[in-house]
Design a protein around this motif. Structure first.
Motif, PDB file in Angstrom:
ATOM      1  N   ASP A   1     -12.448 -12.587 -34.045  1.00 34.65           N
ATOM      2  CA  ASP A   1     -13.037 -11.714 -32.758  1.00 34.65           C
ATOM      3  C   ASP A   1     -13.399 -10.394 -33.539  1.00 34.65           C
ATOM      4  N   ILE A   2     -12.688  -9.714 -34.091  1.00 37.78           N
ATOM      5  CA  ILE A   2     -13.015  -8.316 -34.600  1.00 37.78           C
ATOM      6  C   ILE A   2     -14.100  -8.472 -35.882  1.00 37.78           C
ATOM      7  N   SER A   3     -14.115  -9.584 -36.460  1.00 38.25           N
ATOM      8  CA  SER A   3     -15.308  -9.733 -37.246  1.00 38.25           C
ATOM      9  C   SER A   3     -16.683  -9.847 -36.794  1.00 38.25           C
ATOM     10  N   HIS A   4     -16.678 -10.520 -35.617  1.00 39.88           N
ATOM     11  CA  HIS A   4     -17.832 -10.564 -34.734  1.00 39.88           C
ATOM     12  C   HIS A   4     -18.309  -9.376 -34.333  1.00 39.88           C
ATOM     13  N   GLN A   5     -17.218  -8.240 -33.876  1.00 39.04           N
ATOM     14  CA  GLN A   5     -17.678  -6.917 -33.333  1.00 39.04           C
ATOM     15  C   GLN A   5     -18.292  -6.371 -34.327  1.00 39.04           C
ATOM     16  N   THR A   6     -17.527  -6.212 -35.314  1.00 41.66           N
ATOM     17  CA  THR A   6     -18.321  -5.591 -36.618  1.00 41.66           C
ATOM     18  C   THR A   6     -19.435  -6.013 -37.005  1.00 41.66           C
TER      19      THR A   6
ATOM     20  N   GLY B   1     -21.586  -7.606 -35.353  1.00 43.64           N
ATOM     21  CA  GLY B   1     -22.569  -7.323 -34.127  1.00 43.64           C
ATOM     22  C   GLY B   1     -23.133  -5.805 -34.399  1.00 43.64           C
ATOM     23  N   ARG B   2     -22.290  -4.885 -34.980  1.00 47.94           N
ATOM     24  CA  ARG B   2     -22.961  -3.559 -35.123  1.00 47.94           C
ATOM     25  C   ARG B   2     -24.058  -3.627 -36.355  1.00 47.94           C
ATOM     26  N   LEU B   3     -23.705  -4.494 -37.259  1.00 46.53           N
ATOM     27  CA  LEU B   3     -24.705  -4.738 -38.276  1.00 46.53           C
ATOM     28  C   LEU B   3     -25.866  -5.247 -37.645  1.00 46.53           C
ATOM     29  N   PHE B   4     -26.088  -6.283 -36.884  1.00 41.46           N
ATOM     30  CA  PHE B   4     -27.233  -6.839 -36.177  1.00 41.46           C
ATOM     31  C   PHE B   4     -27.845  -5.854 -35.443  1.00 41.46           C
ATOM     32  N   ALA B   5     -27.096  -5.185 -34.654  1.00 40.72           N
ATOM     33  CA  ALA B   5     -27.603  -4.064 -33.725  1.00 40.72           C
ATOM     34  C   ALA B   5     -28.466  -2.848 -34.677  1.00 40.72           C
ATOM     35  N   PHE B   6     -27.736  -2.679 -35.632  1.00 47.01           N
ATOM     36  CA  PHE B   6     -28.281  -1.541 -36.525  1.00 47.01           C
ATOM     37  C   PHE B   6     -29.675  -2.070 -36.985  1.00 47.01           C
ATOM     38  N   ALA B   7     -29.633  -3.210 -37.451  1.00 44.53           N
ATOM     39  CA  ALA B   7     -31.085  -4.003 -37.981  1.00 44.53           C
ATOM     40  C   ALA B   7     -32.028  -3.807 -36.952  1.00 44.53           C
ATOM     41  N   GLY B   8     -31.819  -4.063 -35.636  1.00 42.38           N
ATOM     42  CA  GLY B   8     -32.842  -4.022 -34.661  1.00 42.38           C
ATOM     43  C   GLY B   8     -32.821  -5.517 -34.010  1.00 42.38           C
ATOM     44  N   ILE B   9     -31.905  -6.284 -34.478  1.00 44.72           N
ATOM     45  CA  ILE B   9     -31.624  -7.600 -33.783  1.00 44.72           C
ATOM     46  C   ILE B   9     -31.242  -7.371 -32.338  1.00 44.72           C
ATOM     47  N   ARG B  10     -31.898  -8.070 -31.335  1.00 42.86           N
ATOM     48  CA  ARG B  10     -31.564  -7.833 -29.984  1.00 42.86           C
ATOM     49  C   ARG B  10     -30.902  -9.354 -29.470  1.00 42.86           C
TER      50      ARG B  10
ATOM     51  N   PHE C   1     -27.794  -5.517 -46.950  1.00 44.09           N
ATOM     52  CA  PHE C   1     -26.492  -5.641 -46.051  1.00 44.09           C
ATOM     53  C   PHE C   1     -25.369  -6.224 -47.014  1.00 44.09           C
ATOM     54  N   MET C   2     -24.367  -6.106 -46.623  1.00 42.14           N
ATOM     55  CA  MET C   2     -23.002  -6.719 -46.978  1.00 42.14           C
ATOM     56  C   MET C   2     -21.925  -6.785 -45.981  1.00 42.14           C
ATOM     57  N   GLY C   3     -21.206  -7.692 -45.795  1.00 37.01           N
ATOM     58  CA  GLY C   3     -20.112  -7.586 -44.752  1.00 37.01           C
ATOM     59  C   GLY C   3     -19.524  -9.099 -44.540  1.00 37.01           C
ATOM     60  N   GLY C   4     -18.558  -9.238 -43.876  1.00 32.63           N
ATOM     61  CA  GLY C   4     -17.982 -10.399 -43.189  1.00 32.63           C
ATOM     62  C   GLY C   4     -16.436 -10.501 -43.578  1.00 32.63           C
ATOM     63  N   ALA C   5     -16.267  -9.979 -44.934  1.00 29.75           N
ATOM     64  CA  ALA C   5     -14.986 -10.068 -45.652  1.00 29.75           C
ATOM     65  C   ALA C   5     -14.047  -8.928 -45.059  1.00 29.75           C
ATOM     66  N   TRP C   6     -12.748  -9.198 -44.080  1.00 36.48           N
ATOM     67  CA  TRP C   6     -11.674  -8.471 -43.914  1.00 36.48           C
ATOM     68  C   TRP C   6     -12.408  -7.313 -43.094  1.00 36.48           C
ATOM     69  N   HIS C   7     -13.260  -7.462 -42.163  1.00 36.31           N
ATOM     70  CA  HIS C   7     -13.800  -6.444 -40.994  1.00 36.31           C
ATOM     71  C   HIS C   7     -14.510  -5.401 -41.825  1.00 36.31           C
ATOM     72  N   ASN C   8     -15.548  -5.860 -42.764  1.00 36.65           N
ATOM     73  CA  ASN C   8     -16.362  -4.864 -43.353  1.00 36.65           C
ATOM     74  C   ASN C   8     -17.860  -5.083 -43.108  1.00 36.65           C
TER      75      ASN C   8
ATOM     76  N   TYR D   1     -22.240   2.621 -44.035  1.00 34.89           N
ATOM     77  CA  TYR D   1     -20.936   1.906 -43.756  1.00 34.89           C
ATOM     78  C   TYR D   1     -20.811   2.157 -42.281  1.00 34.89           C
ATOM     79  N   LEU D   2     -20.512   0.722 -41.700  1.00 37.10           N
ATOM     80  CA  LEU D   2     -20.252   0.756 -40.359  1.00 37.10           C
ATOM     81  C   LEU D   2     -18.989   0.428 -39.723  1.00 37.10           C
ATOM     82  N   THR D   3     -17.964   0.487 -40.499  1.00 38.04           N
ATOM     83  CA  THR D   3     -16.696  -0.177 -40.179  1.00 38.04           C
ATOM     84  C   THR D   3     -15.450   0.827 -40.879  1.00 38.04           C
ATOM     85  N   ASP D   4     -15.596   2.208 -40.742  1.00 39.80           N
ATOM     86  CA  ASP D   4     -14.637   2.934 -41.217  1.00 39.80           C
ATOM     87  C   ASP D   4     -13.376   2.835 -40.221  1.00 39.80           C
ATOM     88  N   ASP D   5     -13.460   2.183 -39.228  1.00 36.86           N
ATOM     89  CA  ASP D   5     -12.244   2.189 -38.288  1.00 36.86           C
ATOM     90  C   ASP D   5     -11.517   1.312 -38.610  1.00 36.86           C
ATOM     91  N   SER D   6     -12.060   0.030 -39.288  1.00 37.42           N
ATOM     92  CA  SER D   6     -11.505  -1.116 -39.537  1.00 37.42           C
ATOM     93  C   SER D   6     -11.099  -1.816 -41.180  1.00 37.42           C
TER      94      SER D   6
END
Length: 459
Positions: free
Chosen positions: A128-133, A135-144, A257-264, A279-284
């Protein structure tokens, strides 16, 4: 955009040093809980703590204490942990699995190019957290939400496969999950039929689509309507020549882009010039814990710092990264992005600690060589190989480069082109290679990761 992008809206400073210090406070608060959680794992993590001289979680009193700990895992020990858990517990998810096996609901892995994959395990909460993080990547890229996206990464267990498709669905997008396995002709036909707004693919696959679209579907890729191209899986998406090629042929913005492993999650912005990945996931996740590649001492996390990155998930249940030596050599930028104005940390992958080449005392990464060579597009196709007689790092000079000519670069121009490439590498990287120009189509294409280095087989 600002620090609230990372769900750390309370960090409002725009001073780079103060910003990293504030992130350090947040990291330490999370890490104290994660360390106590991992201490309960007696098969792997507690042994690593004790080997580092830690007799209790209370012995680690600060973020600095944490950063002075040695690496707890790398790819080799990750695979060994999996083999050991298979022998002991009849599952391959590692002795470092920190959640009950029946709570692991999702699995991803590397491509397993060495024979055995390394697995990433997710509990439902992790997923669930990975999907949220992501999601930030998709939004940053402009995917709606509601956008059709096309997935041309491999759809096996790779992180960029099923994990990303599920994250796109959770985000509200509509992924067409055909996958690289379908092959270029089918991918082009399905793109033409489904009309996606965004394309996910390796740079190698993107280049193949550009080259083969006219013959496969009778039109250039620019006629397909793709507006966003998101690339990962191999070097190249940050190189100016590649980015310009995508803009010219697709009429699309390109994101590295990179991401998906361990909330990155991290992604480059749409600015014309490349300024690294935000870097979009400093909180996690603490993805750029830099250490000196030789001494392994922690480095100050200041603008321009370069080192080997250790990866630590700040809040993860199943088999988390904790002081995981990724092998990535990373350069960080801290401050305001010159391209889009976002304040925060950006990362560039300089190379891999295990693929550095030593040429007459000069240290050079294959990605740096590729970056220089690609300056010569459109005279070259962009395909190249570094040909070695033995495994790196030591290279007996001259370093041999095989570089493919573009279709309309005549053979008469090859010697002068080779000379100019050799000279440019000499100027920028301080060694002179031996360049061979090959006819267009000589080097094999792949939709997966392209290996820049070829090692000659013994006779």
């Amino acid at each position: 955009m600002n620090a609230s992008l990372h769900h750390l809206a309370h960090i409002t400073t725009r001073d780079p040093a103060e910003y990293q210090a504030a992130l350090g406070v947040h990291r330490w608060a999370k890490l104290q809980q994660q360390i106590r959680y991992l201490w309960g794992n007696e098969d792997y993590f507690r042994l690593r703590f004790k080997a580092a001289g830690i007799d209790s979680p209370d012995d680690i009193r600060s973020l600095d204490d944490f950063r002075r700990l040695p690496a707890f895992m790398d790819k080799a020990s990750h695979r060994q942990s999996q083999e050991d858990s298979l022998a002991r517990y009849n599952h391959p998810f590692g002795l470092h699995l920190t959640a009950p096996l029946d709570k692991v609901v999702h699995l991803a892995g590397t491509s397993g190019t060495t024979g055995q994959p390394t697995f990433y395990a997710f509990t439902q909460r992790d997923l669930d957290i990975s999907h949220q993080t992501l999601g930030r990547l998709f939004a940053f890229a402009g995917i709606r939400p509601g956008d059709t996206t096309f997935h041309a990464f491999g759809l096996s267990l790779w992180l960029a496969g099923i994990t990303y498709v599920q994250a796109l669905e959770a985000y509200g997008a509509r992924p067409v999950a055909l996958g690289a396995e379908a092959g270029v002709p089918k991918i082009l036909r399905y793109i033409e039929f489904t009309r996606p707004r965004a394309l996910f693919a390796t740079p190698s696959m993107v280049n193949q689509l550009i080259e083969r679209a006219p013959q496969e579907i009778g039109k250039p890729v620019g006629a397909l309507g793709i507006k966003l191209v998101l690339c990962a899986g191999e070097p190249g998406a940050g190189l100016p020549a590649f980015r310009q090629r995508v803009r010219e042929h697709f009429g699309a913005e390109v994101h590295d882009f990179m991401g998906g492993a361990w909330h990155n999650a991290l992604i480059s912005c749409a600015s014309h010039d490349y300024h690294g990945m935000h870097y979009l996931t400093d909180d996690s996740c603490f993805r750029y814990d830099l250490v000196d590649p030789t001494t392994k001492e922690p480095l100050l996390l200041t603008d321009g710092a370069v080192g080997e990155a250790l990866h630590t998930a700040l809040d993860y249940q199943a088999a988390p990264a904790f002081r995981y030596a990724t092998g990535d050599i990373v350069k960080i930028h801290v401050g305001e992005c010159p391209g889009c104005g976002t304040f925060g940390t950006r990362m560039e992958i300089v190379g891999r600690a295990d693929d550095i080449l030593m040429i007459k005392g000069v240290k050079v990464y294959p990605a740096a060589i590729q970056s220089v060579v690609l300056q010569f597009q459109p005279e070259i196709s962009g395909e190249l190989r570094i040909r070695l007689d033995g495994p790196p790092p030591r290279v007996e000079p001259p370093l041999r480069l095989a570089i493919e000519a573009a279709p309309d670069t005549g053979e008469a121009a090859w010697p002068e082109l080779a000379r100019r490439i050799e000279q440019r590498i000499r100027e920028l990287l301080t060694f002179r290679p031996e360049v061979t120009i090959l006819p267009y189509g000589s080097l094999p294409r792949t939709g997966a990761k392209t290996k820049l280095i070829e090692i000659a087989q013994p006779a």
